[in-house]
Design a protein around this motif. Structure first.
Motif, PDB file in Angstrom:
ATOM      1  N   PRO A 161      37.249  32.089  38.294  1.00 13.87           N
ATOM      2  CA  PRO A 161      38.694  32.322  38.449  1.00 13.87           C
ATOM      3  C   PRO A 161      39.550  31.397  37.592  1.00 13.87           C
ATOM      4  O   PRO A 161      40.556  31.818  37.031  1.00 13.87           O
ATOM      5  N   ALA A 162      39.136  30.110  37.495  1.00 11.33           N
ATOM      6  CA  ALA A 162      39.913  29.177  36.676  1.00 11.33           C
ATOM      7  C   ALA A 162      39.874  29.576  35.211  1.00 11.33           C
ATOM      8  O   ALA A 162      40.890  29.529  34.505  1.00 11.33           O
ATOM      9  N   ALA A 163      38.698  29.983  34.714  1.00 15.39           N
ATOM     10  CA  ALA A 163      38.584  30.403  33.320  1.00 15.39           C
ATOM     11  C   ALA A 163      39.409  31.657  33.056  1.00 15.39           C
ATOM     12  O   ALA A 163      40.029  31.799  31.999  1.00 15.39           O
ATOM     13  N   LEU A 164      39.434  32.569  34.021  1.00 14.45           N
ATOM     14  CA  LEU A 164      40.203  33.796  33.846  1.00 14.45           C
ATOM     15  C   LEU A 164      41.702  33.515  33.849  1.00 14.45           C
ATOM     16  O   LEU A 164      42.458  34.112  33.072  1.00 14.45           O
ATOM     17  N   ARG A 165      42.151  32.609  34.715  1.00 11.41           N
ATOM     18  CA  ARG A 165      43.577  32.271  34.725  1.00 11.41           C
ATOM     19  C   ARG A 165      43.984  31.583  33.416  1.00 11.41           C
ATOM     20  O   ARG A 165      45.091  31.801  32.903  1.00 11.41           O
ATOM     21  N   VAL A 180      43.634  40.465  34.507  1.00  6.10           N
ATOM     22  CA  VAL A 180      43.036  39.203  34.966  1.00  6.10           C
ATOM     23  C   VAL A 180      43.120  39.091  36.477  1.00  6.10           C
ATOM     24  O   VAL A 180      42.185  38.595  37.125  1.00  6.10           O
ATOM     25  N   ALA A 181      44.222  39.546  37.079  1.00  2.00           N
ATOM     26  CA  ALA A 181      44.346  39.480  38.536  1.00  2.00           C
ATOM     27  C   ALA A 181      43.245  40.294  39.207  1.00  2.00           C
ATOM     28  O   ALA A 181      42.661  39.865  40.224  1.00  2.00           O
ATOM     29  N   ALA A 182      42.928  41.465  38.672  1.00  2.00           N
ATOM     30  CA  ALA A 182      41.838  42.274  39.228  1.00  2.00           C
ATOM     31  C   ALA A 182      40.496  41.563  39.084  1.00  2.00           C
ATOM     32  O   ALA A 182      39.669  41.564  40.015  1.00  2.00           O
ATOM     33  N   LEU A 183      40.287  40.908  37.937  1.00  2.00           N
ATOM     34  CA  LEU A 183      39.030  40.190  37.720  1.00  2.00           C
ATOM     35  C   LEU A 183      38.928  38.962  38.631  1.00  2.00           C
ATOM     36  O   LEU A 183      37.843  38.648  39.147  1.00  2.00           O
ATOM     37  N   VAL A 184      40.053  38.257  38.839  1.00  2.00           N
ATOM     38  CA  VAL A 184      40.037  37.094  39.715  1.00  2.00           C
ATOM     39  C   VAL A 184      39.729  37.502  41.149  1.00  2.00           C
ATOM     40  O   VAL A 184      38.941  36.849  41.857  1.00  2.00           O
TER      41      VAL A 184
END
Length: 304
Positions: A161-165, A180-184
């Protein structure tokens, strides 16, 4: 000719130009030395500078001021100096190609392509982390720097999640925030049916791209009309100054300068209105631009 600036003032104008140029060089040198400390300062000036267009670089501002001084010296009109400075700062962005819109459209298309890659990889029963690493290497070239940062963060052991944000912050696009929100959510809550959701998101992004292309096509005719108007006006003005200077003698008076200023204000307001009409209001960001830096900078293995 009843000029605002008499013949004896040319020496003063030359001294003024030299002084302004010298002060500009000193200011640039001082800014280069004090840049690190200046970036840490807060206040009204910094907020004002932050609102200026990104293409108003120091070099461009200096060129605009020098062009304004030259125009004022040649015409002996103070208003001409101001109008020339404003024109050099604003007209290139208004009359030239909209590079920012083209870059945004290209990045949106690349985002849709990468989202489809993720969907197809996840459909092959790969995990989210493996899918991200696999698609980062073959992502469109526009997103290559962001994909490299994402791959480095995942392989360094940062939480997904940190890498995606951090990826959302680097891409800096509201549509990227949605993906990104969907992936997180999938990384934090193990959400199912992620592949079909990514397919729908990719389709939505492509619809946004098509909409922007239609808007850009409509704006092209407006920009062409503005170009013709500005070129004809400037050409006529330069022609009169060079070939028929006595025709412009009424502008040498104080009343003439006031009329010239009024005409310049009307042109400025008209061009500003055309720019506002042709702009696209961006949606609200779903992911805070400041939050990822703290999260991404946490120790490997997750945030603390």
């Amino acid at each position: 000719m009843n000029s605002l600036v008499g013949p004896g003032a040319w020496t003063g104008i030359a001294v003024l130009c030299g002084t302004v140029f010298g002060l500009g060089l000193v200011a640039i040198a001082y800014g280069a030395v004090r840049r690190a400390r200046h970036e840490q300062r807060t206040g009204l000036w910094r907020a004002l500078v932050a609102r200026l267009p990104a293409d108003w670089t120091t070099r461009r501002v200096v060129i605009a001021v020098m062009a304004g001084l030259v125009a004022g010296a040649l015409t002996t009109w103070p208003v001409a100096a101001v109008l020339t400075t404003v024109a050099v700062l604003t007209l290139p962005g208004l009359l030239g190609p909209d590079r920012e819109a083209a870059r945004r459209t290209e990045r949106m298309e690349a985002l849709a392509t990468w989202t489809e890659m993720l969907r197809d990889t996840l459909s092959a029963a790969a995990g989210l982390g493996q899918a991200l690493l696999a698609t980062a290497d073959i992502a469109p070239a526009v997103l290559e720097p962001e994909m490299k940062e994402l791959t480095a963060a995942v392989r360094a052991g940062h939480s997904l999640p940190a890498a995606l944000r951090a990826l959302a912050e680097q891409v800096d696009d509201p549509l990227a925030d949605v993906v990104v929100a969907a992936l997180v959510m999938a990384a934090e809550q193990q959400a199912s049916h992620l592949a079909p959701l990514l397919g729908e998101l990719a389709e939505s992004v492509r619809e946004q791209v098509a909409m922007r292309q239609r808007i850009d096509a409509g704006r092209a005719s407006v920009r062409t009309g503005v170009r013709v108007t500005v070129i004809v006006t400037l050409g006529m003005t330069v022609g009169l100054v060079v070939f028929n200077r006595p025709y412009l003698d009424p502008f040498d008076t104080l009343t003439g300068q006031a009329v010239l200023a009024l005409v310049g204000v009307l042109f400025t307001v008209s061009f500003a209105y055309l720019t506002a009409v042709g702009s696209i209001e961006e949606p609200v960001r779903l992911i805070s631009p400041t939050a990822p830096r703290t999260t991404a900078g946490s120790a490997p293995g997750g945030s603390r």
